[in-house]
Design an enzyme around this catalytic site. Sequence first.
Site, short mmCIF file in Angstrom:
data_model
loop_
_atom_site.label_atom_id
_atom_site.label_comp_id
_atom_site.label_asym_id
_atom_site.label_seq_id
_atom_site.Cartn_x
_atom_site.Cartn_y
_atom_site.Cartn_z
N SER A 1 12.85 -17.72 -0.81
CA SER A 1 13.72 -18.89 -1.02
C SER A 1 14.60 -19.06 0.22
O SER A 1 15.56 -18.31 0.41
CB SER A 1 14.60 -18.68 -2.25
N TYR B 1 -0.14 -25.63 -5.71
CA TYR B 1 0.55 -25.41 -4.43
C TYR B 1 0.30 -23.98 -3.94
O TYR B 1 -0.03 -23.76 -2.76
CB TYR B 1 2.05 -25.68 -4.61
N GLY C 1 3.81 -29.68 6.02
CA GLY C 1 3.02 -29.48 4.81
C GLY C 1 3.74 -30.04 3.60
O GLY C 1 4.82 -30.63 3.72
N ARG D 1 17.47 -15.53 -9.52
CA ARG D 1 16.19 -15.20 -8.86
C ARG D 1 16.37 -14.93 -7.36
O ARG D 1 15.66 -14.12 -6.78
CB ARG D 1 15.22 -16.37 -9.09
N1 NAD Z 1 11.68 -24.02 1.94
C1 NAD Z 1 11.24 -22.90 1.34
O1 NAD Z 1 12.03 -22.14 0.70
C2 NAD Z 1 9.79 -22.52 1.44
C3 NAD Z 1 9.32 -21.45 0.69
C4 NAD Z 1 8.00 -21.08 0.80
C5 NAD Z 1 7.15 -21.78 1.66
N2 NAD Z 1 7.62 -22.85 2.37
C6 NAD Z 1 6.68 -23.58 3.25
O2 NAD Z 1 7.25 -23.75 4.52
C7 NAD Z 1 6.84 -24.99 5.09
C8 NAD Z 1 8.08 -25.79 5.49
O3 NAD Z 1 8.90 -25.95 4.34
P1 NAD Z 1 10.04 -27.05 4.28
O4 NAD Z 1 10.90 -26.70 3.13
O5 NAD Z 1 10.64 -27.24 5.62
O6 NAD Z 1 9.16 -28.34 3.90
P2 NAD Z 1 9.58 -29.88 4.02
O7 NAD Z 1 8.80 -30.62 2.98
O8 NAD Z 1 11.06 -30.03 4.04
O9 NAD Z 1 9.04 -30.31 5.46
C9 NAD Z 1 7.68 -30.49 5.74
C10 NAD Z 1 7.56 -31.52 6.85
O10 NAD Z 1 6.16 -31.65 7.17
C11 NAD Z 1 5.91 -33.01 7.50
N3 NAD Z 1 4.47 -33.27 7.33
C12 NAD Z 1 3.76 -33.20 6.18
N4 NAD Z 1 2.48 -33.50 6.40
C13 NAD Z 1 2.37 -33.76 7.73
C14 NAD Z 1 1.26 -34.12 8.56
N5 NAD Z 1 0.04 -34.31 8.06
N6 NAD Z 1 1.50 -34.29 9.88
C15 NAD Z 1 2.74 -34.13 10.41
N7 NAD Z 1 3.82 -33.80 9.65
C16 NAD Z 1 3.63 -33.62 8.33
C17 NAD Z 1 6.79 -33.80 6.54
O11 NAD Z 1 7.03 -35.10 6.99
C18 NAD Z 1 8.05 -32.92 6.46
O12 NAD Z 1 9.05 -33.35 7.37
C19 NAD Z 1 5.98 -25.69 4.03
O13 NAD Z 1 4.62 -25.42 4.31
C20 NAD Z 1 6.38 -24.99 2.74
O14 NAD Z 1 5.31 -24.99 1.82
C21 NAD Z 1 8.91 -23.24 2.27
#
Ligand code: NAD
Length: 261
Positions: free
Chosen positions: A162, A133, A71, A171
């Site tokens: 986080s 978002y 995502g 935070r």
């Molecule tokens: N990291 C955090 O602290 C945090 C906090 C709250 C929510 N999230 C949610 O957790 C999820 C993962 O977070 P993250 O930090 O690993 O994100 P990230 O951006 O590092 O990784 C997301 C991965 O999804 C892949 N991707 C995107 N669209 C795609 C598609 N259509 N088909 C196949 N692959 C696709 C991207 O290439 C990327 O490697 C996300 O949905 C994010 O919104 C993360």
Amino acid sequence: MKTIVLTGAAGNIGKVLRQQWSDGRYQLRLNDIKPLGPMAAHETLHAGDLRDAAFCSELLAGADAVVHMAGIGTDLELDLLIEHNLKALLSVYQAARSHTVRVVYPSSNHAIGMYPVETEIDEYAAVRPDSLYGISKVWGEGIARLYYDKHGVESVCLRIGSFETEPFERRHLHTWLSHPDMQHLVECCIEAPQVGFQIMYGVSANTRRWWQQTDNPIGYQPQSNAEDFAARIADIPSRGGPLAERFQGGGFAAVDYSNNK
Ligand SMILES: NC(=O)c1ccc[n+]([C@@H]2O[C@H](COP(=O)([O-])OP(=O)(O)OC[C@H]3O[C@@H](n4cnc5c(N)ncnc54)[C@H](O)[C@@H]3O)[C@@H](O)[C@H]2O)c1
């Protein structure tokens, strides 16, 4: 052994889960649109775009659960959010419906980010998204609810705080989710006999957490506590300036804020 689809396996969280599961406890189908490197014996590569419904269906067929970490994690472009957080998620849920696969869906604290920091909430509090978002995550929770009510697809929606190796700003005393707690949380989602539809806060056992869990059908018991780092980080302001200190969503809540209250 359970077969788990891990989407977004090249991303921040996906990479960590892949490493944590390198002992082969699950048969892993790894998906991303970015390169994923060489596969281990318990891994298979499923490169492709999740907006493609036929690809998604093939990816999920016969799996026990999909841990959907693919995502867009920023608020930059509405079109990208629509493509990857809305449309791709719908493909994943259609496939989960066709093949009766449990979904672990990463929602976010930004679905409730406009709550003031003085407020404590649980998973039944009304959503208060802090950004487009955050709205995309409300959409995801809505899809999860719909597919459970209408089609019986089980989901756990993780309102992740986080996700960091160590907390590094004030935070995080409230929002930190450690890597070991994330692993435990996702494994609870996979292993619980029944989950129905459930929202879980993806947060460690932080003394100052804003988010309480009223129902915990998966048995999540976090162990880490950001308070252990308080002496080092309590004086480090949240990124995003003074507004970021007022709302639970931090910097996301501060962007484009024009309310004079
Ligand atoms: N990291 C955090 O602290 C945090 C906090 C709250 C929510 N999230 C949610 O957790 C999820 C993962 O977070 P993250 O930090 O690993 O994100 P990230 O951006 O590092 O990784 C997301 C991965 O999804 C892949 N991707 C995107 N669209 C795609 C598609 N259509 N088909 C196949 N692959 C696709 C991207 O290439 C990327 O490697 C996300 O949905 C994010 O919104 C993360």
